[in-house]
Design a protein around this motif. Structure first.
Motif, PDB file in Angstrom:
ATOM      1  N   ASP A  33      26.573 -14.993  28.220  1.00  0.00           N
ATOM      2  CA  ASP A  33      27.638 -14.807  29.215  1.00  0.00           C
ATOM      3  C   ASP A  33      28.949 -15.259  28.590  1.00  0.00           C
ATOM      4  O   ASP A  33      28.966 -16.239  27.831  1.00  0.00           O
ATOM      5  CB  ASP A  33      27.340 -15.633  30.489  1.00  0.00           C
ATOM      6  CG  ASP A  33      28.114 -15.130  31.700  1.00  0.00           C
ATOM      7  OD1 ASP A  33      29.355 -15.082  31.636  1.00  0.00           O
ATOM      8  OD2 ASP A  33      27.472 -14.762  32.693  1.00  0.00           O
ATOM      9  N   PRO A  95      23.877  -0.570  39.857  1.00  0.00           N
ATOM     10  CA  PRO A  95      23.488   0.810  39.617  1.00  0.00           C
ATOM     11  C   PRO A  95      23.381   1.065  38.119  1.00  0.00           C
ATOM     12  O   PRO A  95      24.214   0.533  37.369  1.00  0.00           O
ATOM     13  CB  PRO A  95      24.656   1.595  40.218  1.00  0.00           C
ATOM     14  CG  PRO A  95      25.845   0.687  40.019  1.00  0.00           C
ATOM     15  CD  PRO A  95      25.331  -0.714  40.147  1.00  0.00           C
ATOM     16  N   GLN A 122      13.898  -4.426  42.681  1.00  0.00           N
ATOM     17  CA  GLN A 122      12.841  -5.424  42.903  1.00  0.00           C
ATOM     18  C   GLN A 122      12.356  -5.471  44.351  1.00  0.00           C
ATOM     19  O   GLN A 122      11.292  -6.027  44.627  1.00  0.00           O
ATOM     20  CB  GLN A 122      13.320  -6.816  42.447  1.00  0.00           C
ATOM     21  CG  GLN A 122      14.158  -7.588  43.440  1.00  0.00           C
ATOM     22  CD  GLN A 122      15.623  -7.175  43.453  1.00  0.00           C
ATOM     23  OE1 GLN A 122      16.011  -6.166  42.880  1.00  0.00           O
ATOM     24  NE2 GLN A 122      16.458  -7.966  44.115  1.00  0.00           N
TER      25      GLN A 122
HETATM   26  N1  LIG Z   1      19.062  -6.492  42.259  1.00  0.00           N
HETATM   27  C1  LIG Z   1      19.793  -7.223  43.091  1.00  0.00           C
HETATM   28  O1  LIG Z   1      19.340  -7.620  44.177  1.00  0.00           O
HETATM   29  C2  LIG Z   1      21.209  -7.604  42.716  1.00  0.00           C
HETATM   30  C3  LIG Z   1      21.852  -8.667  43.375  1.00  0.00           C
HETATM   31  C4  LIG Z   1      23.146  -9.013  42.954  1.00  0.00           C
HETATM   32  C5  LIG Z   1      23.770  -8.281  41.954  1.00  0.00           C
HETATM   33  N2  LIG Z   1      23.135  -7.219  41.367  1.00  0.00           N
HETATM   34  C6  LIG Z   1      23.791  -6.420  40.328  1.00  0.00           C
HETATM   35  O2  LIG Z   1      23.831  -7.191  39.125  1.00  0.00           O
HETATM   36  C7  LIG Z   1      25.033  -6.913  38.416  1.00  0.00           C
HETATM   37  C8  LIG Z   1      25.782  -8.226  38.199  1.00  0.00           C
HETATM   38  O3  LIG Z   1      26.123  -8.743  39.466  1.00  0.00           O
HETATM   39  P1  LIG Z   1      26.430 -10.306  39.670  1.00  0.00           P
HETATM   40  O4  LIG Z   1      26.562 -10.501  41.139  1.00  0.00           O
HETATM   41  O5  LIG Z   1      25.484 -11.136  38.911  1.00  0.00           O
HETATM   42  O6  LIG Z   1      27.886 -10.375  38.989  1.00  0.00           O
HETATM   43  P2  LIG Z   1      28.672 -11.669  38.494  1.00  0.00           P
HETATM   44  O7  LIG Z   1      30.081 -11.231  38.298  1.00  0.00           O
HETATM   45  O8  LIG Z   1      28.350 -12.830  39.381  1.00  0.00           O
HETATM   46  O9  LIG Z   1      27.984 -11.985  37.074  1.00  0.00           O
HETATM   47  C9  LIG Z   1      28.201 -11.160  35.945  1.00  0.00           C
HETATM   48  C10 LIG Z   1      28.323 -12.061  34.732  1.00  0.00           C
HETATM   49  O10 LIG Z   1      28.544 -11.224  33.589  1.00  0.00           O
HETATM   50  C11 LIG Z   1      29.419 -11.919  32.713  1.00  0.00           C
HETATM   51  N3  LIG Z   1      30.053 -10.975  31.808  1.00  0.00           N
HETATM   52  C12 LIG Z   1      30.964 -10.015  32.132  1.00  0.00           C
HETATM   53  N4  LIG Z   1      31.331  -9.340  31.014  1.00  0.00           N
HETATM   54  C13 LIG Z   1      30.627  -9.868  29.989  1.00  0.00           C
HETATM   55  C14 LIG Z   1      30.563  -9.594  28.601  1.00  0.00           C
HETATM   56  N5  LIG Z   1      31.311  -8.622  28.026  1.00  0.00           N
HETATM   57  N6  LIG Z   1      29.762 -10.349  27.811  1.00  0.00           N
HETATM   58  C15 LIG Z   1      29.011 -11.340  28.365  1.00  0.00           C
HETATM   59  N7  LIG Z   1      29.025 -11.642  29.686  1.00  0.00           N
HETATM   60  C16 LIG Z   1      29.830 -10.926  30.480  1.00  0.00           C
HETATM   61  C17 LIG Z   1      30.410 -12.603  33.637  1.00  0.00           C
HETATM   62  O11 LIG Z   1      31.023 -13.715  32.984  1.00  0.00           O
HETATM   63  C18 LIG Z   1      29.521 -13.012  34.821  1.00  0.00           C
HETATM   64  O12 LIG Z   1      29.085 -14.355  34.701  1.00  0.00           O
HETATM   65  C19 LIG Z   1      25.800  -5.888  39.254  1.00  0.00           C
HETATM   66  O13 LIG Z   1      25.560  -4.598  38.762  1.00  0.00           O
HETATM   67  C20 LIG Z   1      25.208  -6.055  40.651  1.00  0.00           C
HETATM   68  O14 LIG Z   1      25.273  -4.854  41.394  1.00  0.00           O
HETATM   69  C21 LIG Z   1      21.861  -6.888  41.732  1.00  0.00           C
END
Ligand SMILES: NC(=O)c1ccc[n+]([C@@H]2O[C@H](COP(=O)([O-])OP(=O)(O)OC[C@H]3O[C@@H](n4cnc5c(N)ncnc54)[C@H](O)[C@@H]3O)[C@@H](O)[C@H]2O)c1
Length: 352
Positions: A33, A95, A122
């Motif tokens: 991250d 997505p 999931q």
């Molecule tokens: N399956 C599910 O139930 C569920 C739930 C929540 C989110 N999601 C999906 O998961 C994905 C992430 O969502 P989130 O809520 O965790 O987002 P978030 O913004 O909380 O976390 C994303 C992380 O990626 C890091 N990041 C961004 N660019 C980066 C890079 N170039 N290199 C390294 N790290 C990098 C950021 O620092 C951040 O900590 C989205 O596509 C969201 O739709 C899915």
């Protein structure tokens, strides 16, 4: 043992919890991250997991088998393609892509490299869906008639303080692409494929670019009729599913984020006897649920024992459905699937 690198430590933390429930199958080596403090906290400072910030360094490590992409949506396709080209198999959060054109690029990379991509859905995994499958396999459900889904969640201003959310550029869509995509995957998986779509979408809850409310109607190829109601302005958060078959009705509880784990009612009708339904239900063992179930199915698939895993085609279909819903809502017409390259939104739906 499958060696894993998780990219992104938001929902990536929940993925890590899933891997930890399967210690005989997965070994998480990296949490990557840009925010290394957040990544370290997500691992609870586990000394066996390296904290890094450079995706390229992770992809070039020959020890890693599976790259788990938990990054914001605009990074999914480019990072998935790079991971495939580095010889990895890939898990990708929903997505999987921001358009059918982008998904086609991912498909081409899969064909070129022979790697596998598992989109994250999931919610499919848990006791209730194993029970419904068993009832259908036992021939007790019969013809699917209608189904309804409610994705009634609550998201307020602090949720949108994360820069990528709520925008076409960063999130690429709203409640349909990011939230109801789970219940639509479940309905497609059980009753699909989808044949026709009619939909309304609107932004009625928050001051954001993307939609946060929708009313969607689907006709499945089987003839089953489905309705889906979506809002991010409900209190409290609930998800509900109700599926009416010729031989029984299956009705979920209201658990918002793990619908398979709530209390379900399976009620016989017509020629189906309740005692037969109850006998089948009693024989179904509780499987791993949620992320652990999703990952367990991937480990099976990677050891040539697949069948329950979420496939890349499932992910492609989820994007095709979103494309059809946006097309219907914007053009005010019934949309027929499959969506071809000639459809205006095939290459993306962000307003110019
Ligand atoms: N399956 C599910 O139930 C569920 C739930 C929540 C989110 N999601 C999906 O998961 C994905 C992430 O969502 P989130 O809520 O965790 O987002 P978030 O913004 O909380 O976390 C994303 C992380 O990626 C890091 N990041 C961004 N660019 C980066 C890079 N170039 N290199 C390294 N790290 C990098 C950021 O620092 C951040 O900590 C989205 O596509 C969201 O739709 C899915």
């Amino acid at each position: 043992m499958i060696k894993v690198a998780i990219l992104g430590s938001g929902i990536g933390k929940a993925h890590l919890d899933g891997y930890r429930r399967l210690p005989e199958r997965f070994d998480v080596k990296f949490m990557c991250d840009l925010d290394t403090t957040r990544a370290a906290a997500a691992t609870e400072n586990d000394p066996k997991i390296q904290i890094v910030s450079d995706i390229a360094a992770v992809l070039s490590d020959p020890d890693i088998d599976l790259v788990d992409v938990c990054l914001p949506p605009h990074l999914h396709a480019p990072v998935v393609i790079k991971a495939l080209e580095a010889g990895k198999n890939v898990v990708c959060e929903k997505p999987i892509g921001r358009s059918l054109a982008e998904v086609a690029l991912m498909q081409a990379a899969i064909e070129k490299t022979g790697g596998k991509v598992f989109p994250v859905f999931q919610y499919r995994f848990g006791l209730a869906f194993s029970q419904l499958s068993a009832l259908m396999e036992a021939g007790l459900a019969g013809k699917a008639l209608v189904a309804s889904a409610e994705t009634h969640w609550n998201r307020e201003k602090p949720y949108y303080d994360v820069a990528w959310r709520g925008t076409w550029e960063g999130e690429s869509g709203g409640a349909l692409l990011g939230h109801a995509i789970h219940s639509h995957d479940i309905l497609s998986n059980i009753l699909g494929p989808v044949a026709q779509v009619a939909a309304f979408t609107d932004t009625r809850v928050n001051d954001i670019e993307v939609e946060d409310c929708a009313a969607v109607s689907l006709r499945m190829e089987s003839g089953a009729l489905v309705t889906s109601s979506v809002t991010l302005g409900a209190a409290p958060d609930t998800s509900r599913l109700k599926l009416c078959f010729e031989g029984l009705t299956a009705e979920s509880g209201s658990n918002p984020y793990a619908p398979a784990e709530g209390i379900w009612h399976f009620t016989a009708r017509g020629a189906t006897k309740q005692e037969d339904v109850d006998r089948v239900l009693a024989e179904v063992a509780a499987p791993y649920a949620g992320f652990a179930g999703f990952l367990d199915a991937i480990a099976d698939a990677l050891s040539d024992n697949g069948g329950k895993e979420v496939t890349f085609e499932d992910g492609r279909r989820s994007i095709e459905l979103v494309t059809a819903i946006y097309t219907s809502a914007r053009e005010g017409r019934l949309v027929q699937l499959p969506i071809g390259k000639e459809e205006a939104l095939y290459s993306g739906w962000s307003p110019a």
